[in-house]
Write an enzyme that holds these catalytic residues in place. Structure first.
Site, mmCIF file in Angstrom:
data_model
loop_
_atom_site.group_PDB
_atom_site.id
_atom_site.type_symbol
_atom_site.label_atom_id
_atom_site.label_comp_id
_atom_site.label_asym_id
_atom_site.label_seq_id
_atom_site.Cartn_x
_atom_site.Cartn_y
_atom_site.Cartn_z
ATOM 1 N N GLY A 59 0.820 -1.221 0.000
ATOM 2 C CA GLY A 59 0.000 0.000 0.000
ATOM 3 C C GLY A 59 0.851 1.267 0.000
ATOM 4 N N GLU A 82 2.548 -8.058 -2.298
ATOM 5 C CA GLU A 82 1.371 -8.771 -1.781
ATOM 6 C C GLU A 82 1.506 -10.295 -1.848
ATOM 7 O OE1 GLU A 82 1.212 -5.944 -3.321
ATOM 8 O OE2 GLU A 82 -0.226 -4.675 -2.281
HETATM 9 C C1 LIG Z 1 -8.453 -9.259 -3.254
HETATM 10 C C2 LIG Z 1 -7.613 -8.276 -2.558
HETATM 11 C C3 LIG Z 1 -7.100 -8.768 -1.279
HETATM 12 C C4 LIG Z 1 -6.162 -8.185 -0.580
HETATM 13 C C5 LIG Z 1 -5.414 -7.000 -1.018
HETATM 14 C C6 LIG Z 1 -4.700 -6.354 0.122
HETATM 15 C C7 LIG Z 1 -3.642 -5.403 -0.352
HETATM 16 C C8 LIG Z 1 -2.639 -5.201 0.719
HETATM 17 C C9 LIG Z 1 -1.818 -4.212 0.754
HETATM 18 C C10 LIG Z 1 -0.843 -4.020 1.836
HETATM 19 O O1 LIG Z 1 -0.349 -2.937 2.005
HETATM 20 S S1 LIG Z 1 -0.426 -5.354 2.839
HETATM 21 C C11 LIG Z 1 0.849 -4.759 3.932
HETATM 22 C C12 LIG Z 1 2.185 -5.002 3.322
HETATM 23 N N1 LIG Z 1 3.203 -4.473 4.186
HETATM 24 C C13 LIG Z 1 4.315 -5.142 4.469
HETATM 25 O O2 LIG Z 1 4.548 -6.227 4.002
HETATM 26 C C14 LIG Z 1 5.256 -4.439 5.407
HETATM 27 C C15 LIG Z 1 5.761 -5.363 6.446
HETATM 28 N N2 LIG Z 1 6.666 -4.654 7.310
HETATM 29 C C16 LIG Z 1 7.971 -4.498 7.028
HETATM 30 O O3 LIG Z 1 8.483 -4.937 6.024
HETATM 31 C C17 LIG Z 1 8.776 -3.762 8.056
HETATM 32 O O4 LIG Z 1 8.041 -3.727 9.255
HETATM 33 C C18 LIG Z 1 9.105 -2.326 7.628
HETATM 34 C C19 LIG Z 1 7.886 -1.533 7.183
HETATM 35 C C20 LIG Z 1 10.164 -2.362 6.508
HETATM 36 C C21 LIG Z 1 9.732 -1.583 8.861
HETATM 37 O O5 LIG Z 1 10.786 -2.330 9.355
HETATM 38 P P1 LIG Z 1 11.334 -2.004 10.814
HETATM 39 O O6 LIG Z 1 12.514 -2.915 11.031
HETATM 40 O O7 LIG Z 1 11.540 -0.546 10.974
HETATM 41 O O8 LIG Z 1 10.142 -2.342 11.793
HETATM 42 P P2 LIG Z 1 9.633 -3.776 12.247
HETATM 43 O O9 LIG Z 1 9.661 -4.754 11.122
HETATM 44 O O10 LIG Z 1 10.385 -4.168 13.470
HETATM 45 O O11 LIG Z 1 8.116 -3.500 12.586
HETATM 46 C C22 LIG Z 1 7.721 -2.748 13.743
HETATM 47 C C23 LIG Z 1 6.313 -3.151 14.142
HETATM 48 O O12 LIG Z 1 5.392 -2.792 13.092
HETATM 49 C C24 LIG Z 1 4.633 -3.960 12.699
HETATM 50 N N3 LIG Z 1 4.269 -3.802 11.291
HETATM 51 C C25 LIG Z 1 5.086 -3.524 10.282
HETATM 52 N N4 LIG Z 1 4.388 -3.402 9.143
HETATM 53 C C26 LIG Z 1 3.084 -3.607 9.468
HETATM 54 C C27 LIG Z 1 1.867 -3.600 8.707
HETATM 55 N N5 LIG Z 1 1.857 -3.360 7.392
HETATM 56 N N6 LIG Z 1 0.729 -3.840 9.353
HETATM 57 C C28 LIG Z 1 0.708 -4.075 10.692
HETATM 58 N N7 LIG Z 1 1.844 -4.100 11.467
HETATM 59 C C29 LIG Z 1 3.001 -3.860 10.834
HETATM 60 C C30 LIG Z 1 5.586 -5.084 12.980
HETATM 61 O O13 LIG Z 1 4.873 -6.314 13.093
HETATM 62 C C31 LIG Z 1 6.152 -4.642 14.341
HETATM 63 O O14 LIG Z 1 5.115 -4.813 15.317
HETATM 64 P P3 LIG Z 1 5.380 -5.066 16.861
HETATM 65 O O15 LIG Z 1 6.195 -3.891 17.341
HETATM 66 O O16 LIG Z 1 4.042 -5.155 17.499
HETATM 67 O O17 LIG Z 1 6.144 -6.369 16.946
#
Ligand SMILES: CC/C=C\CCC/C=C/C(=O)SCCNC(=O)CCNC(=O)[C@H](O)C(C)(C)COP(=O)(O)OP(=O)(O)OC[C@H]1O[C@@H](n2cnc3c(N)ncnc32)[C@H](O)[C@@H]1OP(=O)(O)O
Length: 208
Positions: A59, A82
């Site tokens: 996103g 995704e």
């Molecule tokens: C038919 C259609 C169906 C579906 C379509 C849906 C389309 C979806 C679109 C999306 O956007 S899906 C989300 C995709 N996002 C990711 O894959 C990002 C994942 N996160 C990362 O890669 C990393 O966290 C980072 C953004 C690069 C940041 O890295 P950093 O080392 O700084 O932090 P850390 O990994 O330690 O994360 C901290 C904390 O934040 C939580 N987190 C991270 N991203 C998300 C997220 N997108 N949603 C919710 N939570 C997220 C992570 O789990 C950690 O949480 P915690 O502190 O509670 O452990």
């Protein structure tokens, strides 16, 4: 101009916790808000530029793809990842990407959920310029926007909106269908299992 205040993340994409075990009373608002943000930004009549000063998965990448121009700081990652979560980028995510990079590159990137480094993204055209830091990204963004001072605003606006017309029209006419596809897709047990595994992976990475 779109830029973020976090030191390392432009946008982490959608909140995965809203898709994992989704709450029926929230899921509609969650998805229609995203649709409305896309309609407003992708369909903005203003010139738009993303100064990407941090990681930009899924996103987050979509937000930048809504803009006409992308400037990214070094050593970050960007892409529609995704499939790595076991989910599918909706067709409007795909068409936004196809507005920036060739079909072949998009097919390879989308099917593998590939995240690109800043340099890789520049090479395939996913971003337009690299900036040395946030201040440079903002300066470069202003330079990009300033060129439109010499262009007739109505001619520029109509050209942009004509180019984006079919994708925008599809969304305006199919918001409900798109919402229903999202709800039924994320509700599937196999999708929930994938999201659970992905979240575990994020937590394990953080624990290291
Ligand atoms: C038919 C259609 C169906 C579906 C379509 C849906 C389309 C979806 C679109 C999306 O956007 S899906 C989300 C995709 N996002 C990711 O894959 C990002 C994942 N996160 C990362 O890669 C990393 O966290 C980072 C953004 C690069 C940041 O890295 P950093 O080392 O700084 O932090 P850390 O990994 O330690 O994360 C901290 C904390 O934040 C939580 N987190 C991270 N991203 C998300 C997220 N997108 N949603 C919710 N939570 C997220 C992570 O789990 C950690 O949480 P915690 O502190 O509670 O452990």
């Amino acid at each position: 101009m779109s830029q973020q205040s976090s030191p390392t993340v432009f946008s982490a994409g959608l909140d995965i916790m809203e898709m994992y075990k989704p709450k029926p009373d929230r899921v509609k608002e969650f998805w229609t808000t995203l649709q409305d943000v896309w309609l407003a930004l992708y369909g903005s009549s203003f010139p738009t530029v993303a100064a990407i000063n941090g990681h930009s998965p899924a996103g987050g990448c979509l937000l930048s793809l809504c803009c006409e121009y992308r400037i990214m700081c070094p050593n970050y990652s960007i892409g529609l990842n995704e499939t790595k979560l076991g989910i599918v980028a909706p067709k409007w995510f795909m068409s936004s990407m196809l507005g920036a990079i060739p079909y072949r590159e998009a097919e390879l990137a989308l099917t593998s959920g590939r995240m690109f480094s800043t340099d890789e993204a520049l090479k395939i055209g996913l971003i337009d310029e690299v900036a040395s830091d946030k201040a440079d990204a903002i300066a470069k963004s202003e330079k990009f926007l300033s060129q439109f001072a010499k262009i007739h605003p109505i001619a520029r606006k109509l050209t942009k909106l004509n180019l984006r017309h079919s994708a925008l029209e599809w969304m305006q006419e199919n918001k409900e269908l798109d919402l229903n596809i999202f709800i039924s897709f994320v509700g599937q047990p196999i999708v929930q299992k994938s999201l659970e595994k992905y979240l575990e992976g994020l937590k394990a990475k953080q624990a290291k």
